[in-house]
Design a protein around this motif. Structure first.
Motif, PDB file in Angstrom:
ATOM      1  N   MET A 534       0.824  -1.194   0.000  1.00 32.97           N
ATOM      2  CA  MET A 534       0.000   0.000   0.000  1.00 32.97           C
ATOM      3  C   MET A 534       0.867   1.257   0.000  1.00 32.97           C
ATOM      4  SD  MET A 534      -2.914  -1.014  -0.481  1.00 32.97           S
ATOM      5  CE  MET A 534      -3.755   0.543  -0.544  1.00 32.97           C
ATOM      6  N   ASN A 535       1.964   1.210   0.738  1.00 34.13           N
ATOM      7  CA  ASN A 535       2.860   2.361   0.760  1.00 34.13           C
ATOM      8  C   ASN A 535       3.438   2.629  -0.621  1.00 34.13           C
ATOM      9  OD1 ASN A 535       2.590   2.971   3.485  1.00 34.13           O
ATOM     10  ND2 ASN A 535       4.127   1.457   4.064  1.00 34.13           N
ATOM     11  N   TYR A 536       3.936   1.552  -1.253  1.00 35.19           N
ATOM     12  CA  TYR A 536       4.555   1.708  -2.565  1.00 35.19           C
ATOM     13  C   TYR A 536       3.521   2.172  -3.583  1.00 35.19           C
ATOM     14  CZ  TYR A 536       7.639   0.746  -6.492  1.00 35.19           C
ATOM     15  OH  TYR A 536       8.429   0.858  -7.605  1.00 35.19           O
ATOM     16  N   GLY A 537       2.359   1.537  -3.524  1.00 28.12           N
ATOM     17  CA  GLY A 537       1.306   1.897  -4.465  1.00 28.12           C
ATOM     18  C   GLY A 537       0.865   3.339  -4.308  1.00 28.12           C
ATOM     19  N   GLN A 538       0.742   3.766  -3.057  1.00 30.28           N
ATOM     20  CA  GLN A 538       0.345   5.162  -2.838  1.00 30.28           C
ATOM     21  C   GLN A 538       1.411   6.121  -3.338  1.00 30.28           C
ATOM     22  OE1 GLN A 538      -1.639   6.456   0.877  1.00 30.28           O
ATOM     23  NE2 GLN A 538      -1.295   4.353   1.523  1.00 30.28           N
ATOM     24  N   ALA A 539       2.680   5.743  -3.140  1.00 29.66           N
ATOM     25  CA  ALA A 539       3.758   6.589  -3.654  1.00 29.66           C
ATOM     26  C   ALA A 539       3.615   6.753  -5.162  1.00 29.66           C
ATOM     27  CB  ALA A 539       5.119   5.997  -3.304  1.00 29.66           C
ATOM     28  N   LEU A 540       3.309   5.634  -5.853  1.00 28.51           N
ATOM     29  CA  LEU A 540       3.139   5.705  -7.304  1.00 28.51           C
ATOM     30  C   LEU A 540       1.939   6.576  -7.662  1.00 28.51           C
ATOM     31  CD1 LEU A 540       3.756   1.979  -8.287  1.00 28.51           C
ATOM     32  CD2 LEU A 540       5.344   3.884  -8.448  1.00 28.51           C
ATOM     33  N   ALA A 541       0.837   6.390  -6.911  1.00 20.62           N
ATOM     34  CA  ALA A 541      -0.380   7.143  -7.211  1.00 20.62           C
ATOM     35  C   ALA A 541      -0.138   8.641  -7.003  1.00 20.62           C
ATOM     36  CB  ALA A 541      -1.523   6.659  -6.333  1.00 20.62           C
ATOM     37  N   LEU A 542       0.511   8.957  -5.905  1.00 20.77           N
ATOM     38  CA  LEU A 542       0.763  10.366  -5.617  1.00 20.77           C
ATOM     39  C   LEU A 542       1.713  10.966  -6.665  1.00 20.77           C
ATOM     40  CD1 LEU A 542       0.040  12.547  -3.643  1.00 20.77           C
ATOM     41  CD2 LEU A 542       1.903  11.819  -2.176  1.00 20.77           C
ATOM     42  N   SER A 543       2.713  10.169  -7.075  1.00 19.74           N
ATOM     43  CA  SER A 543       3.623  10.630  -8.130  1.00 19.74           C
ATOM     44  C   SER A 543       2.844  10.935  -9.396  1.00 19.74           C
ATOM     45  CB  SER A 543       4.672   9.570  -8.452  1.00 19.74           C
ATOM     46  OG  SER A 543       5.402   9.263  -7.312  1.00 19.74           O
ATOM     47  N   THR A 544       1.871  10.064  -9.708  1.00 19.67           N
ATOM     48  CA  THR A 544       1.089  10.264 -10.923  1.00 19.67           C
ATOM     49  C   THR A 544       0.291  11.558 -10.843  1.00 19.67           C
ATOM     50  OG1 THR A 544       0.926   7.879 -11.093  1.00 19.67           O
ATOM     51  CG2 THR A 544      -0.558   9.165 -12.477  1.00 19.67           C
ATOM     52  N   ILE A 545      -0.271  11.816  -9.668  1.00 17.80           N
ATOM     53  CA  ILE A 545      -1.028  13.061  -9.504  1.00 17.80           C
ATOM     54  C   ILE A 545      -0.104  14.258  -9.667  1.00 17.80           C
ATOM     55  CG2 ILE A 545      -2.281  14.460  -7.816  1.00 17.80           C
ATOM     56  CD1 ILE A 545      -3.509  11.912  -6.756  1.00 17.80           C
ATOM     57  N   LEU A 546       1.093  14.144  -9.089  1.00 22.34           N
ATOM     58  CA  LEU A 546       2.073  15.217  -9.216  1.00 22.34           C
ATOM     59  C   LEU A 546       2.412  15.470 -10.688  1.00 22.34           C
ATOM     60  CD1 LEU A 546       3.759  16.914  -7.206  1.00 22.34           C
ATOM     61  CD2 LEU A 546       5.596  15.284  -7.550  1.00 22.34           C
ATOM     62  N   MET A 547       2.565  14.371 -11.413  1.00 23.26           N
ATOM     63  CA  MET A 547       2.849  14.463 -12.844  1.00 23.26           C
ATOM     64  C   MET A 547       1.732  15.192 -13.568  1.00 23.26           C
ATOM     65  SD  MET A 547       4.401  10.863 -13.742  1.00 23.26           S
ATOM     66  CE  MET A 547       3.023  10.305 -14.679  1.00 23.26           C
ATOM     67  N   ALA A 548       0.495  14.862 -13.192  1.00 25.76           N
ATOM     68  CA  ALA A 548      -0.657  15.496 -13.829  1.00 25.76           C
ATOM     69  C   ALA A 548      -0.605  17.003 -13.586  1.00 25.76           C
ATOM     70  CB  ALA A 548      -1.949  14.912 -13.296  1.00 25.76           C
ATOM     71  N   PHE A 549      -0.250  17.378 -12.364  1.00 28.73           N
ATOM     72  CA  PHE A 549      -0.156  18.809 -12.063  1.00 28.73           C
ATOM     73  C   PHE A 549       0.914  19.461 -12.939  1.00 28.73           C
ATOM     74  CE2 PHE A 549      -2.567  18.251  -8.128  1.00 28.73           C
ATOM     75  CZ  PHE A 549      -3.278  19.426  -8.131  1.00 28.73           C
ATOM     76  N   ALA A 550       2.058  18.789 -13.040  1.00 25.84           N
ATOM     77  CA  ALA A 550       3.141  19.341 -13.852  1.00 25.84           C
ATOM     78  C   ALA A 550       2.698  19.467 -15.304  1.00 25.84           C
ATOM     79  CB  ALA A 550       4.376  18.453 -13.750  1.00 25.84           C
ATOM     80  N   ALA A 551       1.983  18.455 -15.796  1.00 25.51           N
ATOM     81  CA  ALA A 551       1.551  18.483 -17.192  1.00 25.51           C
ATOM     82  C   ALA A 551       0.568  19.624 -17.416  1.00 25.51           C
ATOM     83  CB  ALA A 551       0.909  17.149 -17.571  1.00 25.51           C
ATOM     84  N   VAL A 552      -0.366  19.801 -16.477  1.00 23.66           N
ATOM     85  CA  VAL A 552      -1.330  20.896 -16.610  1.00 23.66           C
ATOM     86  C   VAL A 552      -0.599  22.241 -16.596  1.00 23.66           C
ATOM     87  CG1 VAL A 552      -3.211  22.123 -15.472  1.00 23.66           C
ATOM     88  CG2 VAL A 552      -3.279  19.636 -15.665  1.00 23.66           C
ATOM     89  N   GLY A 553       0.375  22.351 -15.682  1.00 25.33           N
ATOM     90  CA  GLY A 553       1.163  23.585 -15.621  1.00 25.33           C
ATOM     91  C   GLY A 553       1.858  23.857 -16.934  1.00 25.33           C
ATOM     92  N   MET A 554       2.491  22.818 -17.506  1.00 27.49           N
ATOM     93  CA  MET A 554       3.218  23.001 -18.757  1.00 27.49           C
ATOM     94  C   MET A 554       2.258  23.361 -19.891  1.00 27.49           C
ATOM     95  SD  MET A 554       6.406  22.868 -18.684  1.00 27.49           S
ATOM     96  CE  MET A 554       7.425  22.883 -17.260  1.00 27.49           C
ATOM     97  N   LEU A 555       1.079  22.768 -19.894  1.00 27.74           N
ATOM     98  CA  LEU A 555       0.081  23.112 -20.910  1.00 27.74           C
ATOM     99  C   LEU A 555      -0.327  24.569 -20.770  1.00 27.74           C
ATOM    100  CD1 LEU A 555      -2.331  20.067 -21.240  1.00 27.74           C
ATOM    101  CD2 LEU A 555      -1.066  21.224 -23.052  1.00 27.74           C
ATOM    102  N   ALA A 556      -0.477  25.008 -19.511  1.00 25.15           N
ATOM    103  CA  ALA A 556      -0.849  26.402 -19.282  1.00 25.15           C
ATOM    104  C   ALA A 556       0.239  27.319 -19.821  1.00 25.15           C
ATOM    105  CB  ALA A 556      -1.066  26.650 -17.795  1.00 25.15           C
ATOM    106  N   ILE A 557       1.501  26.942 -19.595  1.00 29.25           N
ATOM    107  CA  ILE A 557       2.598  27.762 -20.116  1.00 29.25           C
ATOM    108  C   ILE A 557       2.502  27.861 -21.632  1.00 29.25           C
ATOM    109  CG2 ILE A 557       5.092  27.805 -20.463  1.00 29.25           C
ATOM    110  CD1 ILE A 557       5.394  26.749 -17.646  1.00 29.25           C
ATOM    111  N   GLU A 558       2.215  26.716 -22.279  1.00 22.64           N
ATOM    112  CA  GLU A 558       2.086  26.725 -23.728  1.00 22.64           C
ATOM    113  C   GLU A 558       0.982  27.665 -24.184  1.00 22.64           C
ATOM    114  OE1 GLU A 558       4.040  25.589 -26.002  1.00 22.64           O
ATOM    115  OE2 GLU A 558       5.203  25.081 -24.238  1.00 22.64           O
ATOM    116  N   ARG A 559      -0.104  27.668 -23.416  1.00 18.30           N
ATOM    117  CA  ARG A 559      -1.263  28.446 -23.806  1.00 18.30           C
ATOM    118  C   ARG A 559      -1.009  29.952 -23.669  1.00 18.30           C
ATOM    119  NH1 ARG A 559      -5.922  28.978 -25.087  1.00 18.30           N
ATOM    120  NH2 ARG A 559      -7.478  30.030 -23.839  1.00 18.30           N
ATOM    121  N   PHE A 560      -0.324  30.314 -22.614  1.00 17.67           N
ATOM    122  CA  PHE A 560      -0.153  31.736 -22.340  1.00 17.67           C
ATOM    123  C   PHE A 560       1.092  32.320 -22.987  1.00 17.67           C
ATOM    124  CE2 PHE A 560      -2.392  30.406 -18.325  1.00 17.67           C
ATOM    125  CZ  PHE A 560      -3.620  30.798 -18.822  1.00 17.67           C
TER     126      PHE A 560
END
Lengths: 568, 341, 358
Positions: A534-560
């Motif tokens: 569960m610890n390892y899996g949560q680490a992966l899940a949280l990493s994925t969410i972090l990645m999503a945030f980074a991707a959204v941020g980068m998309l926003a940069i592209e847009r603006f």
């Protein structure tokens, strides 16, 4: 003339005060305290560092791997930059955004991604073992030099894509055509016309990549393994493991002076690309993909970029969605099933621990810190960018510009210790202040903020301000109606950079954050440092969410992003 | 007086003296052109009148009120820039509406004024267009509409037609004059092009190296340049020095009948556009044709007289003009052709 | 051009910086604060420190003390910070120095002595500092772990002690951590030194190299990337004696037996003991004593395992039943005195590096 210098000085006041208090003062404190512990005098550690064979080996390796990494990054980045610069195709913004995500991801997430993809039981090895019925994983990737190089390419290609690509996209393609009519073949055009014109952008990008590779820490430690050490790793090792603070300080100073030399050079070069030749608007420089050759090139290039820059992160995301039981068996025979269990668990604090806050609330902490970082970085970055935009070549600007980059190339271990030592007593008692984290993040984000703002500010000609004034706008109205709207998008880009960098920052955060307020990367680290699925899996899940945030941020940069020359 | 009045304006940038004692007036409703080569201080002058720059000495009056200390946005002057300086982040309507907005007009008045201004410049349906999508001529009209919209007491135009091609420029010139006159706009028009200045302005101020070289109506300035600089600037290059002796000018290219009031050492101009080939003149010039260029309505002949090269313009219709290498005899009337400078 | 605006920007930026610098750490504590203004105690810890909310709350309420925690990185970084701040301590109490770093802390003189009455309840084995500057709080054993299924499927007996690792049937099966960069890695090196002695441990490591041992830099990589229970190919890993019960507790699906087990044969484990101490020159000595007593009391001690994955030194603390059942208790953990460790650690790491990595 005199007057202008005074204005510059005034503009630099806040950024300089910030750097002085939160960078030079802590750094100076820790270096002098460390060196004063040397029993043989302050110079002895330097002599020791220079004379030591093992240090020499470390320095050689640091330079060698950085050179090699930079070369490989250019090898992938330059054709990619060409594609982005000269062709217009659907999904280009998305491609740019995706290639930018790695840049802001913490090393431990990236390492988890690479091991999910290329580890002994990563997707590729498992697939190969099943396909060819192999008893052992055929690819040994982790703990090799290749892992270091690939990870550096993974992290830094976006720098080349952005800096060279943006510059290239404004170069007049007719210059090449003119050369062709004068009898140059395609190779000669590239060699004699295009590359020389691009060279300031290429050198600047290569230098920035080199700085990042030169000071690489996490990648070397986690992916490179115990057989490789850069200067930064050696500083960590001397500090933490051997407590040889004088030697560590000497090495830090050595690294710092190298970085300073490079940032000075970088500031010169990037000044050149921000005021280049007569630039063309993108409309005139970009074409569609018409011939099958162009299409084939584009297809191959996009595939290559996506494979190298996104598959490790996708592999990680994939693993966060599959049951981990499937990889229990060394044969990998049990097909993994899909699950959302790790994501569901993110909101629960099973142990009711005060510090072991739920991973989801760690995201809340990250967002709060990131917002504070945005505010701080903009408040400091705006006047600095303003000063730089008015006259980059003024003596003051020439001196101060390189200093902004310096924190990027400073040993995090050293600076982290310095923060604690220097900022622990009145009047600056920040020991337990939650502001330490946004302050540290601001140091990292600052150069990116300044470099996003400066070109936009340079693009506002004084004439526009004059025009508004003679139309009856007061100075305040000029700022509101002219400066802000035009710089506005650049401000958004800068803010997003600061935000995304803050979200992904781990090195400094881990040394400075308060235990009850862990950021997402710190929470990932905590989860990863405990056994259990569960610890390892949560680490992966949280990493994925972090990645999503980074991707959204980068998309926003592209847009603006304004279609102007970016400096990174 | 009512209108603009400049007295003895000075401005230096480091060692460069941009303005050295400029004084002239612009009456209300008058169009004055400031004509001069690039670098003569024209743009500096506009900047100072607009309040964007401070003069080192001298004063600017409007209706006898000294404008010293009045910030640019409170002067009520409009300035149209050479490169238009349209706001790239606003569309055409927003650009034009900017001035009235800053002046605090109400919405309805702004809307009406923008419409008027766009009709005035002939772009009635362009309101929602992006300024980047406009052609050069269209941008120029939008810039004009924008500067006219807030009804400035004085409109200054800084080389507004400078970057346009000739046909477009000629057309816009006519329109511009019409618009300015129709609205009774007081205007100060800066240009380096004499044609523009002559066809637009009620009066012309010729500037040279930060000083006023001549002021007058276009006709007066062209007919009687005040000094060699003005003459040369207007393209009149046959300028020589001579001594007056007994009603004759003795000069390196020969003797000429002297105008009445000429005495001692003088500089004189041989006007190129007053000579003929029909044998009807009261005097003749003899020379060798060096070159001949067809210029549409006239032909320009380069003629060598006493080892000096002179230029003359002759009508291109009627008589066949001699080829280069041929000798030529030009008729002229000294009263029209020989001018003291 | 716009001096006023420049002034405003600069002014607010400076104001903000100044405010930021002067703002007292006023983050709201998640616990209720007693009506009388509580006294403040600062506790410096490493980044693995954790405590239940109610356990902390009960302490804060009982003594009307507000505890502020200061995280200072991993154990090594935390000790370094405490050492560098000596004389002007960053906190009142420092928790988290272990026996591998204890000598550095004691030599630097960062602690002042405190003989807690609760020391009487704690077995003498744990008390490594006779002057009571550092008081034991918890311990954990660094042991070899193996994947049970791997050995069952191959009908292979799992290793029982260190010597077994040199046998050909275990070739290529072991992954260990680099002692220079990893705390369990260092502990395992100490185990081998304790067991084989200074004269023999390098031969043993030479044997491991010949038997294809893999070295990585950190526990996370060893356990989650190289260990066959998780993404890797090697079924034996250097981890903790507590790892198997945690695999039960944090399993995806409830399990009957832990999927991994620890090797507990003689000398194959190294015991890490963590200490707490009052920092020399602590501004709140009286409060600090109360906190130290609390850390040694059963209430706190029972909270330790599920929060920090290590075990209480106080035998009066009761353990969760999963631990009672599956926790590996090493037969005879290796032992080195802190003084030996302090004196030889650098040389040992250098020699190890020469033997194993070069």
């Amino acid at each position: 003339m005199r007057n202008k210098h005074n204005v510059h000085l005034l503009l630099w006041l806040a950024p300089l005060a910030f750097l002085a208090v939160f960078y030079f003062y802590p750094l100076g404190s820790i270096l002098s305290l460390s060196l004063s512990r040397s029993e043989a005098g302050i110079l002895a550690p330097f002599v020791e560092a220079v004379a030591s064979d093992s240090v020499r080996r470390v320095i050689d390796f640091t330079i060698w791997q950085a050179l090699l990494s930079t070369l490989l990054t250019l090898l992938l980045g330059l054709p990619g930059a060409y594609l982005l610069a000269r062709y217009d195709f659907r999904g280009k913004g998305l491609l740019r955004a995706l290639t930018g995500v790695p840049f802001v991801m913490p090393t431990l997430v990236v390492a988890a991604g690479f091991s999910a993809l290329l580890g002994s039981h990563g997707w590729i090895n498992v697939a190969l073992m099943r396909l060819f019925d192999l008893p052992n994983p055929p690819i040994q990737f982790l703990n090799t030099l290749a892992a270091i190089l690939v990870a550096h390419v993974f992290y830094n290609t976006t720098i080349v894509l952005r800096m060279v690509g943006d510059f290239w996209s404004h170069l007049d393609p007719r210059l090449g055509k003119a050369a062709q009519t004068l009898g140059a073949n395609r190779w000669q055009v590239l060699h004699k016309v295009t590359l020389p014109l691009l060279s300031p952008a290429i050198y600047a990008a290569a230098l920035l990549v080199f700085i990042f590779d030169f000071t690489s820490f996490g990648v070397i430690l986690v992916l490179g393994g115990p057989h490789f050490a850069t200067l930064e790793v050696e500083i960590y090792y001397q500090t933490i493991s051997l407590f040889d603070l004088p030697l560590a300080a000497a090495l830090s100073a050595l690294q710092l002076s190298c970085t300073l030399g490079m940032t000075i050079l970088y500031a010169r070069l990037s000044g050149k690309i921000s005021l280049p030749l007569k630039l063309q608007s993108r409309k005139h420089t970009q074409g569609r993909l018409i011939t099958w050759r162009q299409r084939l090139f584009a297809l191959g290039m996009v595939a290559l970029l996506l494979i190298i820059l996104t598959t490790p992160l996708l592999a990680l995301a994939g693993r966060s969605l599959t049951t981990l039981g499937g990889i229990d068996s060394p044969e990998g025979s049990i097909a993994p099933g899909l699950t959302l269990a790790f994501y569901r668990e993110l909101g629960i604090n099973r142990q009711e621990s005060l510090f072991y806050v739920t991973p989801l609330s760690a995201i809340g902490v990250s967002l709060t810190y990131a917002s504070a970082t945005v505010i701080l970085a903009l408040i400091l970055g705006l006047p600095a960018a303003w000063a730089l935009s008015t006259d980059r070549k003024s003596p003051l600007n020439r001196i101060l510009d390189p200093l902004l980059m310096l924190p990027l190339g400073t040993s995090a271990v050293t600076l982290g210790l310095g923060f604690i030592i220097a900022l622990a007593h009145p009047p600056l008692d920040l020991r337990a202040s939650p502001l330490l984290v946004p302050i540290a993040h601001t140091l990292v984000a600052f150069p990116f903020v300044v470099r996003s703002l400066t070109p936009a500010m340079q693009s506002i000609q004084p004439r526009l301000r004059h025009a508004a004034t003679v139309l009856g706008a007061s100075p305040r109205q000029v700022i509101r109606h002219v400066d802000l709207p035009i710089v506005g998008r650049a401000l958004l880009v800068a803010a997003t950079f600061a935000f995304t960098i803050s979200i992904g920052e781990f090195g400094a955060t881990s040394l400075l954050s308060r235990p009850e307020f862990p950021t997402a990367p710190v929470a990932i680290y905590r989860l990863l440092s405990r056994p259990g699925a569960m610890n390892y899996g949560q680490a992966l899940a949280l990493s994925t969410i972090l990645m999503a945030f980074a991707a959204v941020g980068m998309l926003a940069i592209e847009r603006f992003r304004i279609a102007e020359v970016g400096e990174f | 007086m009512s209108g603009l009045s400049l007295t003895d304006l000075h401005k230096s940038f480091g060692p460069t003296q941009a303005l050295r004692g400029i004084s002239f007036d612009v009456a209300e409703g008058e169009i004055v052109a400031v004509l001069g080569p690039s670098g003569c201080g024209k743009s500096t002058l506009l900047g100072i009148i607009a309040g964007l720059e401070e003069p080192d000495a001298g004063a600017i009056f409007w209706d006898d009120r000294n404008l010293a200390g009045v910030p640019p946005h409170k002067r009520g002057f409009g300035l149209m820039f050479q490169d238009y300086a349209l706001f790239p982040h606003k569309n055409v309507r927003e650009n034009v509406a900017f001035g009235p907005q800053m002046a605090g007009w109400n919405e309805a008045a702004i809307r009406q004024r923008v419409e008027e201004a766009l009709i005035l410049v002939g772009l009635p349906d362009y309101g929602e267009r992006d300024v980047a999508s406009l052609s050069g001529g269209e941008q120029q009209r939008v810039a004009l509409a924008r500067s006219l919209a807030p009804r400035p007491r004085l409109l200054m135009l800084d080389e507004p037609l400078g970057s346009l091609d000739r046909t477009l420029r000629d057309r816009l010139l006519v329109e511009l004059r019409e618009i300015l006159q129709r609205t009774g706009q007081t205007a100060l028009y800066v240009t380096h092009d004499q044609e523009e200045a002559f066809s637009l302005a009620d009066r012309v101020v010729v500037m040279n190296q930060g000083q006023v070289a001549q002021i007058g109506t276009p006709q007066a300035v062209y007919r009687q340049p005040a000094n060699p600089f003005v003459a040369r600037f207007l393209g009149l290059n046959n300028i020589f020095q001579g001594e007056v002796h007994a009603g004759q000018i003795r000069s390196p290219i020969g003797d000429f009948p002297a105008p009445k009031d000429a005495v001692g050492t003088i500089t004189f101009l041989i006007r190129p556009d007053t000579v003929r080939l029909d044998g009807s003149g009261s005097a003749q010039l003899k020379g060798l044709v060096l070159a001949r260029t067809f210029r549409g309505g006239f032909c320009r002949l380069e003629i060598e007289i006493a080892s000096h090269s002179l230029v003359f313009d002759l009508p291109s219709t009627g008589i066949d003009l001699p080829q280069p290498g041929a000798n030529i005899l030009l008729d002229y009337d000294p009263r029209d052709t020989i001018q003291l400078l | 051009m716009y001096p006023k605006i420049i002034f405003h920007i600069t002014f607010y930026a400076l104001l903000f910086t100044a405010l930021a610098a002067c703002t007292p750490p006023t983050t709201p504590e998640p616990v209720e604060v007693a009506p009388a203004a509580p006294q403040k105690l600062t506790v410096m810890t490493h980044d693995s420190f954790a405590i239940s909310e109610d356990v902390l709350a009960s302490f804060q309420q009982e003594y009307n003390i507000e505890v502020q925690f200061l995280e200072a990185g991993d154990t090594g970084s935390a000790v370094n910070k405490a050492a560098l701040a000596k004389g002007k301590p960053l906190a009142d109490v420092f928790y988290g120095v272990d026996n591998t770093f204890l000598s550095r802390a004691l030599d630097e003189g960062i602690f002042e002595a405190y003989q807690s009455p609760l020391l009487a309840e704690i077995p003498d084995d744990f008390e490594l500092d006779p002057q009571h500057r550092a008081l034991p709080v918890d311990y954990g054993d660094v042991c070899l772990n193996y994947e049970v299924a791997y050995f069952q499927e191959r009908n292979l007996a799992p290793p029982e002690n260190l010597e077994d690792l040199l046998k050909p049937e275990y070739a290529g099966l072991l992954v260990v951590e680099n002692p220079a960069t990893s705390s369990p890695g260092l502990a395992f090196l100490f185990a081998t030194i304790g067991y084989f002695g200074e004269a023999g441990y390098l031969d043993f490591w030479q044997g491991l190299v010949e038997n294809d041992v893999e070295v990585v830099n950190d526990w996370e990589t060893a356990y989650y990337t190289e260990f066959s229970q998780w993404g890797g190919a090697r079924p034996i890993v250097v981890s903790y004696g507590s790892s198997p019960p945690f695999e039960m507790i944090f399993a995806e699906q409830p399990l009957d037996e832990p999927p991994t087990a620890a090797v507990t044969g003689a000398g194959s484990c190294f015991r890490q003991i963590e200490f707490v101490g009052i920092l020399a020159g602590a501004p709140n000595r009286a409060l600090a004593e109360k906190w130290v007593d609390y850390m040694l009391s059963p209430t706190f001690q029972e909270d330790i395992p599920l929060q920090m994955y290590v075990f209480p030194v106080n035998p009066n603390a009761e353990l969760d039943e999963t631990f009672e059942k599956y926790l590996a208790i090493p037969e005879k953990p290796a032992f080195l005195t802190p003084a030996d460790i302090a004196a030889r650690r650098e040389q040992w790491i250098k020699d190890w590096t020469e033997t194993v990595l070069r």
